[in-house]
Design an enzyme around this catalytic site. Sequence first.
Site, short mmCIF file in Angstrom:
data_model
loop_
_atom_site.label_atom_id
_atom_site.label_comp_id
_atom_site.label_asym_id
_atom_site.label_seq_id
_atom_site.Cartn_x
_atom_site.Cartn_y
_atom_site.Cartn_z
CB CYS A 51 -17.99 2.33 -8.47
SG CYS A 51 -19.22 2.27 -9.78
CG HIS A 52 -14.05 3.16 -6.74
ND1 HIS A 52 -14.12 3.74 -7.97
CD2 HIS A 52 -13.61 1.89 -6.95
CE1 HIS A 52 -13.72 2.88 -8.90
NE2 HIS A 52 -13.43 1.75 -8.30
CD GLU A 184 -20.09 10.51 -15.81
OE1 GLU A 184 -19.28 11.41 -16.09
OE2 GLU A 184 -20.81 10.53 -14.79
CG ASN A 186 -22.41 0.61 -19.29
OD1 ASN A 186 -21.42 0.01 -18.86
ND2 ASN A 186 -23.63 0.10 -19.21
#
Length: 338
Positions: A51-52, A184, A186
């Site tokens: 995500c990052h 993970e 969620n």
Amino acid sequence: MVLGVVGISYREAALKEREAVINILKDFEANSFFSQHFFGDDGSFVLLLTCHRAEIYYFSKSNRHIQSKLLSRISSLGARPYCYQGLACFTHLFTVTSGMDSLISGETEIQGQVKRAYIKAKTDRDLPFALHFLFQKALKEGKDFRSQVSLSHPVVTIESVVEETLDLHGKSTKDKLLFIGYSEINRKIAKGLSAKGYRNLIFCSRKNISIPYDTVARSQLSFREPYDVIFFGSSESAKDFSGLSLESLASIPSRVIFDFNVPRTFTLAESPKDIICLDMDFISERVQKKLQISKQCTNKEKPFLALAARKQWEVYEKKSSHIPSSQVRASRPKLLIL
């Protein structure tokens, strides 16, 4: 021979730029002929996409201009990538795997993300000894670091940001929450909300698994059902969902939508008035605001990782200098330390 990494993180690029970089890096996986030509017959790569961050770790026996080519491709998108080679590459991945380079310092998810990236790469294609060694040792040292260094529980978490956001938008523990994907992130969000008294938690997953929450089958999923909050965390795009549209999402007034996927499940030119759409850029900005000087308290831990990286780099140099050229490329490592 060159072993290195080129990439970007939440520090260097906004979500839109990271999405574009991810698409470029995925071209190497989609086109094996292109990647072989790019890295050479004895070269290969591992993609670490989260995500990052979006990073490509590579090895090439012949092409010393790979770094400049990768930098040029990524920079053309308006991003400002970083790059490391040799010992600096080891140090970077060790720091990443330990969680010390994460948005939330010390978070544990990155260890699993690095492991899955490595397993995917070695399953999909042959990897040279250099990449096997780099990732095996990074996973080992990351695990050792967590067991030897006492890290305080993060004051700010993604779960806490989500909880505050729901409060801000007037959501209550009685509202109906839908989680798309048993990922993970969620699971962590659901666990945190459950501890806060939220009870109407419903999961929809592609997999038929037994979980401690109510579920809805993918075939029965409808975005017109009265879900007050929806969490997208399944790494799927909008086209993978039947009936997913701006109209169906906006069918429930004041609905809050969290899109944890990168690239995003869907993109909107502007957020509709009737619903609230929040992505990972929103999460990152909220976390950074709350942390302020996010890495001030972690500097003391970095010498530990730098020392571990130097030790393993020296071992790598000795081992690689004794490996015949015919064995530089190997499809299976002798030892997998996880």
